[in-house]
Design a protein around this motif. Structure first.
Motif, PDB file in Angstrom:
ATOM      1  N   LEU A 213       9.872  10.728  -3.921  1.00 57.80           N
ATOM      2  CA  LEU A 213       8.872  10.986  -4.957  1.00 57.80           C
ATOM      3  C   LEU A 213       9.458  11.782  -6.117  1.00 57.80           C
ATOM      4  CD1 LEU A 213       5.754  11.826  -2.733  1.00 57.80           C
ATOM      5  CD2 LEU A 213       6.099   9.767  -4.120  1.00 57.80           C
ATOM      6  N   GLU A 214      10.495  12.555  -5.822  1.00 51.86           N
ATOM      7  CA  GLU A 214      11.148  13.372  -6.847  1.00 51.86           C
ATOM      8  C   GLU A 214      12.426  12.724  -7.374  1.00 51.86           C
ATOM      9  OE1 GLU A 214      10.215  16.771  -8.015  1.00 51.86           O
ATOM     10  OE2 GLU A 214       8.374  15.778  -7.356  1.00 51.86           O
ATOM     11  N   LEU A 215      12.626  11.452  -7.045  1.00 52.10           N
ATOM     12  CA  LEU A 215      13.898  10.805  -7.340  1.00 52.10           C
ATOM     13  C   LEU A 215      14.257  10.865  -8.822  1.00 52.10           C
ATOM     14  CD1 LEU A 215      16.121   9.258  -5.833  1.00 52.10           C
ATOM     15  CD2 LEU A 215      14.962   7.137  -6.468  1.00 52.10           C
ATOM     16  N   ASN A 216      13.277  10.669  -9.683  1.00 53.21           N
ATOM     17  CA  ASN A 216      13.563  10.682 -11.128  1.00 53.21           C
ATOM     18  C   ASN A 216      13.929  12.068 -11.643  1.00 53.21           C
ATOM     19  OD1 ASN A 216      13.054   7.935 -11.388  1.00 53.21           O
ATOM     20  ND2 ASN A 216      10.863   8.243 -11.734  1.00 53.21           N
ATOM     21  N   LYS A 217      13.646  13.097 -10.867  1.00 51.38           N
ATOM     22  CA  LYS A 217      13.963  14.462 -11.295  1.00 51.38           C
ATOM     23  C   LYS A 217      15.317  14.935 -10.772  1.00 51.38           C
ATOM     24  CE  LYS A 217       9.111  15.832 -11.631  1.00 51.38           C
ATOM     25  NZ  LYS A 217       8.061  16.777 -11.177  1.00 51.38           N
ATOM     26  N   ILE A 218      15.954  14.088  -9.959  1.00 55.36           N
ATOM     27  CA  ILE A 218      17.287  14.458  -9.464  1.00 55.36           C
ATOM     28  C   ILE A 218      18.290  14.174 -10.580  1.00 55.36           C
ATOM     29  CG2 ILE A 218      19.056  14.014  -7.713  1.00 55.36           C
ATOM     30  CD1 ILE A 218      16.872  13.155  -5.827  1.00 55.36           C
ATOM     31  N   LYS A 219      18.631  15.202 -11.336  1.00 54.34           N
ATOM     32  CA  LYS A 219      19.475  15.050 -12.520  1.00 54.34           C
ATOM     33  C   LYS A 219      20.955  15.187 -12.149  1.00 54.34           C
ATOM     34  CE  LYS A 219      15.786  14.798 -15.089  1.00 54.34           C
ATOM     35  NZ  LYS A 219      15.358  13.543 -15.705  1.00 54.34           N
ATOM     36  N   LYS A 220      21.796  14.865 -13.109  1.00 56.86           N
ATOM     37  CA  LYS A 220      23.233  14.929 -12.881  1.00 56.86           C
ATOM     38  C   LYS A 220      23.701  16.336 -12.508  1.00 56.86           C
ATOM     39  CE  LYS A 220      23.869  10.595 -13.972  1.00 56.86           C
ATOM     40  NZ  LYS A 220      24.257   9.589 -12.951  1.00 56.86           N
ATOM     41  N   TRP A 221      22.959  17.351 -12.989  1.00 57.55           N
ATOM     42  CA  TRP A 221      23.401  18.710 -12.685  1.00 57.55           C
ATOM     43  C   TRP A 221      23.296  19.020 -11.202  1.00 57.55           C
ATOM     44  CZ3 TRP A 221      19.649  21.309 -10.179  1.00 57.55           C
ATOM     45  CH2 TRP A 221      18.316  20.981 -10.439  1.00 57.55           C
ATOM     46  N   SER A 222      22.549  18.194 -10.445  1.00 61.47           N
ATOM     47  CA  SER A 222      22.435  18.459  -9.016  1.00 61.47           C
ATOM     48  C   SER A 222      23.756  18.242  -8.293  1.00 61.47           C
ATOM     49  CB  SER A 222      21.341  17.587  -8.386  1.00 61.47           C
ATOM     50  OG  SER A 222      21.677  16.230  -8.461  1.00 61.47           O
TER      51      SER A 222
END
Length: 347
Positions: A213-222
């Motif tokens: 559900l949070e997939l789109n919020k997993i940014k490159k900075w992770s």
């Protein structure tokens, strides 16, 4: 629903690890090959790759179920149960019957203790026989699906409740689940190992729901977070003095997020991806039959000591048989499922 390539990659990698581990352990137990030198490959002070692989399966299951219902405004839960349970239980029944036939042909008797109450066959009909056998209740289990299948079925049963909670407030749900998990692990006092207990594995399932559900919020900075976690766990250095269950959750979550970040890269590898998707398609059927295929091959070769080259040939042969068996199992499972559907349509 968009097909996510990284999930296929994680699924294939995970069950490949589990198959090789079971293959190695079976030959080790029968004295056919010494796999002790592979120990460092399977685990170190911060990581156990077999436990990690199983955890990824549960995370993937939670993620895929959530994806399957996310776009629906009004989910028909009865249809959901029918679809999911039949796709799990029909292959399970067919694999069980085939294995039972092999056992009977070898020993000419049914491979069950004589004092099991007949009513306990209900555990087999529900697909949870091996899980309850692990808990100490003798059932008619043949080991098909292991404890994993029982856990997965119970998770499917409570998925509507978990999904409703996620829809209302996913952050409160994951926070409550995390607090529950931490308390459970810190106070754990059960005979069943933590990595095989439904009440601890359910957190991985919930985590998969949340991450997708949070997939789109997993940014490159992770990457700054995931790569150090993965490196420390796989290298085993420095040693992190926390319960293995916590390290496994951190690692499995980090691997899932890192794989998600590689989605575009994976999707562009068309030829490799087509192979992985075919393998992934049959992964559940392979999981159901791999144990007794490994058992029957090792039983046939008992007393023979293998060299490294022979091990590779044996594993290759077993994987080929698994592939053929899994394809046949899926084919006939679909036929049985369609046959049942036609009976209901005609009634």
């Amino acid at each position: 629903m968009k097909k996510l390539s990284f999930i296929d990659v994680l699924r294939v990698m995970s069950f490949a690890v589990i198959i090789f581990y079971h293959f190695a352990i079976d030959l080790e137990v029968k004295g056919m090959y010494n796999f002790q030198k592979f120990g460092i490959t399977f685990f170190n002070s911060n990581m156990n790759i077999v436990i990690l692989s199983v955890s990824l399966f549960f995370i993937i299951s939670g993620a895929c179920l959530t994806l399957s219902v996310q776009k629906q405004k009004n989910v028909n839960w009865m249809s959901f149960y029918k679809k999911r349970i039949t796709r799990i239980l029909i292959p399970f029944y067919l694999a069980y019957i085939f294995d039972l036939f092999l056992e009977f042909m070898q020993y000419r008797v049914l491979p069950f203790p004589n004092d099991i109450p007949l009513w306990r066959v209900i555990f087999t009909f529900a697909g949870v026989d091996e899980y309850f056998t692990m808990l100490g209740t003798t059932t008619f289990s043949l080991g098909i699906g292991e404890w994993f299948l029982g856990c997965l079925i119970m998770m499917y049963l409570i998925f509507p409740l978990l999904y409703t909670c996620m829809k209302k407030n996913r952050y409160v749900t994951i926070l409550a689940a995390t607090i529950y998990y931490i308390v459970l692990i810190l106070t754990y006092n059960y005979n069943v190992p933590q990595h095989m207990n439904f009440f601890s594995k359910i957190y991985e399932f919930i985590l998969g729901m949340f991450l997708i559900l949070e997939l789109n919020k997993i940014k490159k900075w992770s990457l700054v977070i995931t790569l150090p976690i993965i490196a420390v766990c796989f290298l085993g250095k420095p040693y992190i003095p926390v319960p293995q269950a916590f390290m496994n959750i951190l690692l499995s979550g980090a691997v899932f997020c890192f794989a998600a970040l590689c989605e575009d890269f994976i999707s562009n590898r068309k030829h490799l991806l087509s192979i992985l998707r075919v393998v992934s398609k049959y992964s559940f059927e392979v999981y159901l039959i791999h144990h007794f295929i490994i058992y029957w091959f090792s039983w046939y070769f008992t007393g023979h000591l293998f060299c490294g080259r022979e091990i590779i040939l044996l594993l290759t042969l077993e994987c080929f048989v698994m592939a053929v068996g899994a394809r046949a199992l899926k084919k006939y499972s679909v036929k049985v499922e369609n046959w049942i559907g036609n009976i209901k349509l005609g009634s």
